[in-house]
Design an enzyme around this catalytic site. Structure first.
Site, short mmCIF file in Angstrom:
data_model
loop_
_atom_site.label_atom_id
_atom_site.label_comp_id
_atom_site.label_asym_id
_atom_site.label_seq_id
_atom_site.Cartn_x
_atom_site.Cartn_y
_atom_site.Cartn_z
CB CYS A 113 -0.99 -0.05 1.36
SG CYS A 113 -1.97 -1.33 1.04
CG HIS A 250 -3.12 3.60 1.84
ND1 HIS A 250 -3.76 3.05 0.54
CD2 HIS A 250 -3.19 2.44 2.62
CE1 HIS A 250 -3.99 2.00 0.69
NE2 HIS A 250 -3.72 1.48 2.08
CG ASN A 280 -6.59 -0.71 1.50
OD1 ASN A 280 -5.91 -0.23 0.28
ND2 ASN A 280 -5.94 -1.19 2.42
#
Ligand code: ACO
Length: 323
Positions: A113, A250, A280
């Site tokens: 990520c 993020h 996500n």
């Protein structure tokens, strides 16, 4: 001095939308639980015949158009992905072919990520040193391919998508008023690999594997780690966190976004959040969130931005930039 400036931003989300209610039909969960614990309402899912590079192609076309460039101008491609089309070649090489970009350096970066922040810093190295004049920095993911749909603790959290930046050199004065990438902080703590990983790989199981996560432990690490990196990236740029126009985190979990903002004294109306619509999307989430903020008119040229991420590794990092 030469700065690496973001001159175009693009995003792409696959058409198919999976709601929380859709997931509640296949796993023991509920719309209420997912919204309360994560803020997620829906996620996009790639079609069976759509590879990660296909999502990246669309995001790159939009970023190039926004920058007023074409594929023929591109002389560097860095793709951040944890869900490549194939074990090799790099998704960047496949993307280069699909876009029709001439021969140039093209490779993938794997920091899960945090991958987009890592990839941006790699591209900065090329552009600011004069080794590239038109770089594509891409975050592209099909996280839904890694999910175990019998594990309700993870399968509700992720989605697919891609985002891209065009990065080009601009002349700067070496001040915080300069357009461009102004400061980075990158981190990894490899002692925490077991908190978030995929239980497969070419040299171990010979399979792709599924995503595994100790969610509450990742959560505990996230707020403290991210806040430290954000402060370090602001300090590297010579700016105060309080002077930032937009905070682009993020998009893992609304509670983490808010927790980090509160810890840093950033008001919530300066935080770009897409977690409700996108879930996500790992390395794609930051460029997608910036793309959304530009498209709806909130983020404008000249704004001071702080990007941050944390993911498997554990990796984390932040970047200060002026658009
Ligand atoms: N629906 C309903 N109940 C659920 C679900 C679900 N989808 N998932 C878990 N539960 C249950 C658990 O079984 C548990 O039940 P129990 O008390 O009967 O045992 C209860 O909910 C609480 O579980 P926790 O895991 O403690 O819940 P928590 O409040 O920590 O929320 C979550 C879980 C949302 C995963 C949270 O920990 C989180 O967001 N962690 C961070 C994840 C993250 O940010 N990852 C980012 C990196 S991703 C990357 O790098 C690829």
């Amino acid at each position: 001095m030469i700065r690496s400036a973001v001159t175009g931003v693009g995003g792409y989300l696959p058409e198919n939308i999976v709601s929380n209610a859709d997931l509640a039909r296949i796993v023991d969960t509920s719309d209420e639980w997912i919204i309360e614990r994560t803020g997620i309402r829906q996620r996009h899912q790639a079609a069976k015949d759509q590879a990660t590079s296909d999502l990246a192609v669309e995001a790159c076309r939009r970023a190039l158009e926004a920058a007023g460039r074409t594929a023929a101008d591109v002389d560097l491609i860095v793709v951040a992905t944890t869900t490549p089309d194939m074990t090799f070649p790099a998704t960047a090489a496949i993307l280069q072919r699909k876009l029709g970009v001439p021969t140039c350096p093209a490779f993938d970066v794997q920091a899960v990520c945090s991958g987009f922040v890592y990839a941006l810093s790699v591209a900065d190295g090329f552009v600011a040193r004069g080794h590239a004049r038109c770089a594509l920095v891409v975050g592209a993911e099909e996280m839904t391919r890694l999910l175990d749909y019998s594990d309700r603790g993870t399968c509700v959290l992720f989605g697919d998508g891609a985002g891209a930046f065009v990065v080009e050199p601009v002349e700067g004065q070496g001040t915080t008023d300069d357009q461009g990438l102004l400061g980075f902080a990158l981190r990894c703590d490899g002692t925490k690999t077991d908190l978030l990983y995929v239980d497969g790989g070419p040299s171990t199981t010979g399979t792709v594997g599924h995503l595994r996560m100790l969610g509450n432990q990742v959560f505990k690490n996230a707020v403290v780690n991210i806040a430290e990196a954000v402060e370090a990236a602001a300090e590297a740029a010579g700016v105060a966190v309080s002077s930032v126009d937009w905070f682009i985190p993020h998009q893992a979990n609304q509670r983490i976004l808010v927790g980090v903002a509160n810890r840093l004294g950033i008001s919530e109306d300066k935080v770009i959040s897409t977690v409700a619509q996108h879930a996500n999307t790992s390395a794609a989430s930051i460029p997608l969130a910036l793309w959304v903020g530009i498209q709806d008119g909130r983020i404008r040229k000249g704004d001071l931005l702080l990007l941050e991420a944390m993911g498997g590794g554990l990796t984390w990092g932040a970047c200060t930039l002026r658009l």
